[in-house]
Write a protein that holds these residues in place. Structure first.
Motif, PDB file in Angstrom:
ATOM      1  N   ARG A   1      17.842   7.581  42.070  1.00 37.91           N
ATOM      2  CA  ARG A   1      17.586   8.814  41.140  1.00 37.91           C
ATOM      3  C   ARG A   1      18.010   8.318  39.597  1.00 37.91           C
ATOM      4  NH1 ARG A   1      19.602  12.409  45.544  1.00 37.91           N
ATOM      5  NH2 ARG A   1      21.433  11.561  45.010  1.00 37.91           N
ATOM      6  N   ASP A   2      19.105   7.397  39.631  1.00 33.81           N
ATOM      7  CA  ASP A   2      19.799   7.235  38.489  1.00 33.81           C
ATOM      8  C   ASP A   2      19.513   5.560  38.134  1.00 33.81           C
ATOM      9  OD1 ASP A   2      21.197   5.838  40.295  1.00 33.81           O
ATOM     10  OD2 ASP A   2      23.234   6.553  39.720  1.00 33.81           O
ATOM     11  N   ALA A   3      18.498   5.122  38.534  1.00 35.44           N
ATOM     12  CA  ALA A   3      18.104   3.729  38.315  1.00 35.44           C
ATOM     13  C   ALA A   3      17.772   3.589  36.728  1.00 35.44           C
ATOM     14  CB  ALA A   3      16.638   3.423  39.109  1.00 35.44           C
ATOM     15  N   LEU A   4      18.089   2.126  36.377  1.00 28.52           N
ATOM     16  CA  LEU A   4      17.863   1.726  34.930  1.00 28.52           C
ATOM     17  C   LEU A   4      16.901   0.388  34.903  1.00 28.52           C
ATOM     18  CD1 LEU A   4      21.489   2.063  33.570  1.00 28.52           C
ATOM     19  CD2 LEU A   4      19.511   3.686  33.307  1.00 28.52           C
ATOM     20  N   MET A   5      16.225   0.101  34.094  1.00 27.17           N
ATOM     21  CA  MET A   5      15.398  -0.866  33.896  1.00 27.17           C
ATOM     22  C   MET A   5      15.990  -1.585  32.331  1.00 27.17           C
ATOM     23  SD  MET A   5      11.573  -1.776  33.658  1.00 27.17           S
ATOM     24  CE  MET A   5      11.059  -3.239  34.106  1.00 27.17           C
ATOM     25  N   ILE A   6      16.641  -2.888  32.588  1.00 25.79           N
ATOM     26  CA  ILE A   6      17.230  -3.560  31.354  1.00 25.79           C
ATOM     27  C   ILE A   6      15.934  -4.611  30.733  1.00 25.79           C
ATOM     28  CG2 ILE A   6      18.896  -4.995  30.315  1.00 25.79           C
ATOM     29  CD1 ILE A   6      19.972  -3.464  33.208  1.00 25.79           C
ATOM     30  N   ILE A   7      15.362  -4.331  29.660  1.00 22.49           N
ATOM     31  CA  ILE A   7      14.394  -5.264  29.071  1.00 22.49           C
ATOM     32  C   ILE A   7      14.865  -5.554  27.584  1.00 22.49           C
ATOM     33  CG2 ILE A   7      12.496  -4.282  30.532  1.00 22.49           C
ATOM     34  CD1 ILE A   7      11.656  -2.634  27.992  1.00 22.49           C
ATOM     35  N   GLU A   8      13.995  -6.575  27.273  1.00 21.53           N
ATOM     36  CA  GLU A   8      14.435  -7.013  25.831  1.00 21.53           C
ATOM     37  C   GLU A   8      14.418  -5.990  24.845  1.00 21.53           C
ATOM     38  OE1 GLU A   8      13.276 -10.624  22.789  1.00 21.53           O
ATOM     39  OE2 GLU A   8      11.977 -10.273  24.587  1.00 21.53           O
ATOM     40  N   GLY A   9      15.548  -5.338  24.197  1.00 21.90           N
ATOM     41  CA  GLY A   9      15.755  -4.360  23.356  1.00 21.90           C
ATOM     42  C   GLY A   9      15.638  -2.900  23.751  1.00 21.90           C
ATOM     43  N   ALA A  10      15.749  -2.928  25.030  1.00 22.51           N
ATOM     44  CA  ALA A  10      15.771  -1.578  25.412  1.00 22.51           C
ATOM     45  C   ALA A  10      16.364  -1.213  26.811  1.00 22.51           C
ATOM     46  CB  ALA A  10      14.304  -0.733  25.543  1.00 22.51           C
ATOM     47  N   VAL A  11      16.872  -0.164  27.168  1.00 21.90           N
ATOM     48  CA  VAL A  11      17.361   0.415  28.654  1.00 21.90           C
ATOM     49  C   VAL A  11      16.549   1.474  29.027  1.00 21.90           C
ATOM     50  CG1 VAL A  11      19.223   1.093  30.049  1.00 21.90           C
ATOM     51  CG2 VAL A  11      19.631  -0.811  28.384  1.00 21.90           C
ATOM     52  N   LEU A  12      15.880   1.381  30.033  1.00 18.10           N
ATOM     53  CA  LEU A  12      15.040   2.579  30.417  1.00 18.10           C
ATOM     54  C   LEU A  12      15.678   3.179  31.930  1.00 18.10           C
ATOM     55  CD1 LEU A  12      11.605   0.914  30.125  1.00 18.10           C
ATOM     56  CD2 LEU A  12      12.612   2.175  28.591  1.00 18.10           C
ATOM     57  N   GLY A  13      15.619   4.628  31.482  1.00 20.33           N
ATOM     58  CA  GLY A  13      16.059   5.289  32.610  1.00 20.33           C
ATOM     59  C   GLY A  13      14.902   5.643  33.678  1.00 20.33           C
ATOM     60  N   ARG A  14      15.186   6.061  34.844  1.00 17.60           N
ATOM     61  CA  ARG A  14      14.055   6.280  35.621  1.00 17.60           C
ATOM     62  C   ARG A  14      12.595   6.864  35.441  1.00 17.60           C
ATOM     63  NH1 ARG A  14      12.121   9.363  40.054  1.00 17.60           N
ATOM     64  NH2 ARG A  14      12.066   8.347  41.932  1.00 17.60           N
ATOM     65  N   ASP A  15      12.827   8.061  34.546  1.00 15.24           N
ATOM     66  CA  ASP A  15      11.669   8.674  34.225  1.00 15.24           C
ATOM     67  C   ASP A  15      10.688   7.669  33.138  1.00 15.24           C
ATOM     68  OD1 ASP A  15      12.222  10.869  35.714  1.00 15.24           O
ATOM     69  OD2 ASP A  15      12.631  11.960  34.108  1.00 15.24           O
ATOM     70  N   ASP A  16      11.307   7.002  32.327  1.00 13.85           N
ATOM     71  CA  ASP A  16      10.786   6.002  31.298  1.00 13.85           C
ATOM     72  C   ASP A  16      10.322   4.841  32.108  1.00 13.85           C
ATOM     73  OD1 ASP A  16      11.312   7.588  29.321  1.00 13.85           O
ATOM     74  OD2 ASP A  16      13.113   6.976  28.885  1.00 13.85           O
ATOM     75  N   MET A  17      10.873   4.506  33.075  1.00 15.49           N
ATOM     76  CA  MET A  17      10.473   3.277  33.890  1.00 15.49           C
ATOM     77  C   MET A  17       9.181   3.703  34.437  1.00 15.49           C
ATOM     78  SD  MET A  17      13.892   1.396  35.401  1.00 15.49           S
ATOM     79  CE  MET A  17      13.288   2.011  37.079  1.00 15.49           C
ATOM     80  N   ILE A  18       9.086   4.906  35.247  1.00 18.16           N
ATOM     81  CA  ILE A  18       7.899   5.320  35.992  1.00 18.16           C
ATOM     82  C   ILE A  18       6.675   5.480  34.937  1.00 18.16           C
ATOM     83  CG2 ILE A  18       6.873   7.211  37.474  1.00 18.16           C
ATOM     84  CD1 ILE A  18       9.765   7.562  38.446  1.00 18.16           C
ATOM     85  N   ALA A  19       7.179   6.030  33.762  1.00 19.97           N
ATOM     86  CA  ALA A  19       5.976   6.227  32.809  1.00 19.97           C
ATOM     87  C   ALA A  19       5.280   4.900  32.325  1.00 19.97           C
ATOM     88  CB  ALA A  19       6.536   7.031  31.640  1.00 19.97           C
ATOM     89  N   ALA A  20       6.282   4.153  32.109  1.00 20.39           N
ATOM     90  CA  ALA A  20       6.094   2.664  31.726  1.00 20.39           C
ATOM     91  C   ALA A  20       5.086   1.892  32.491  1.00 20.39           C
ATOM     92  CB  ALA A  20       7.135   1.618  31.277  1.00 20.39           C
ATOM     93  N   PHE A  21       5.371   2.083  34.060  1.00 21.85           N
ATOM     94  CA  PHE A  21       4.724   1.045  35.079  1.00 21.85           C
ATOM     95  C   PHE A  21       3.293   1.867  34.960  1.00 21.85           C
ATOM     96  CE2 PHE A  21       8.351  -0.419  36.881  1.00 21.85           C
ATOM     97  CZ  PHE A  21       8.322  -1.734  36.948  1.00 21.85           C
ATOM     98  N   ARG A  22       3.317   3.438  34.934  1.00 16.41           N
ATOM     99  CA  ARG A  22       1.873   3.951  34.962  1.00 16.41           C
ATOM    100  C   ARG A  22       1.065   3.621  34.030  1.00 16.41           C
ATOM    101  NH1 ARG A  22       4.634   9.733  37.326  1.00 16.41           N
ATOM    102  NH2 ARG A  22       4.235   8.975  39.523  1.00 16.41           N
ATOM    103  N   SER A  23       1.746   3.617  32.559  1.00 16.97           N
ATOM    104  CA  SER A  23       0.776   3.265  31.421  1.00 16.97           C
ATOM    105  C   SER A  23       0.282   1.782  31.138  1.00 16.97           C
ATOM    106  CB  SER A  23       1.438   3.827  30.224  1.00 16.97           C
ATOM    107  OG  SER A  23       2.654   3.137  29.833  1.00 16.97           O
TER     108      SER A  23
END
Length: 122
Positions: free
Chosen positions: A38-60
């Motif tokens: 539920r509290d997962a994070l994704m660290i990418i160049e220039g950003a840290v994404l929370g769970r909802d943003d990660m799901i949206a990024a994968f979907r788009s």
């Protein structure tokens, strides 16, 4: 309680390949909606994404065409966690990316779940 055993590297590689296959099939958002804490994070160049943003990024994001995992290593963290570290090469059309990645997995509610994922250009 499930203890980490000698099959941990194979188990975590299996989980990581399942995520990559979902991304190649255009199902990354659905896969990671189930596979993340539920509290997962994704660290990418220039950003840290929370769970909802990660799901949206994968979907788009458009699916990748191919991927390869190289030099995998596993760090055991207690009895219910492990970190998979590897180098990835992925292609989409004429674009190829080389990344250093790490995924932290927690054993939670009967499954290995992604708690954190980091990507760095190689």
């Amino acid at each position: 309680m499930t203890e980490i055993t000698d099959d941990l590297p194979a188990r975590l590689l299996h989980e990581e390949h399942a995520g990559w296959r979902a991304i190649l099939e255009g199902r990354g958002g659905e896969h990671y909606a189930r596979a993340m804490t539920r509290d997962a994070l994704m660290i990418i160049e220039g950003a840290v994404l929370g769970r909802d943003d990660m799901i949206a990024a994968f979907r788009s994001a458009p699916p990748w065409d191919t991927y390869e995992l190289h030099e995998p290593a596993v760090i055991r963290v207690g009895e219910r966690a492990g970190i998979l570290v590897y180098r990835a090469v992925a292609t989409r059309g004429d674009d190829t990316v080389n990344l250093r990645m790490s995924t932290t997995y927690l054993y939670d509610d009967g499954a290995w779940r992604v708690a954190a994922h980091q990507q760095t250009p190689a």
